[in-house]
Design a protein around this motif. Sequence first.
Motif: not given
Length: 74
Positions: A31-33, A41-46, A52-56
Amino acid sequence: MGDNDSIQKINLKKPCRWTTTLKKDEKESGLILLYQSGDIEIRSLPELEMVGEYSLMSIVRWNLKANMDKEISS
């Protein structure tokens, strides 16, 4: 235009503006938020564990700098 079905609800620390799922072999795997602040943020499912965490803004600045360096050296 998108699917509003929830797979799991969580409380986020910041206001989220946009989400999408990542698919691998036709199975949703992440999941990308995108937050109001420009953080990504990138999160695993489920499990929804942070991967990972990044800044636009840092991505945009890096891309802009790379393009400017290319133009200057031309």
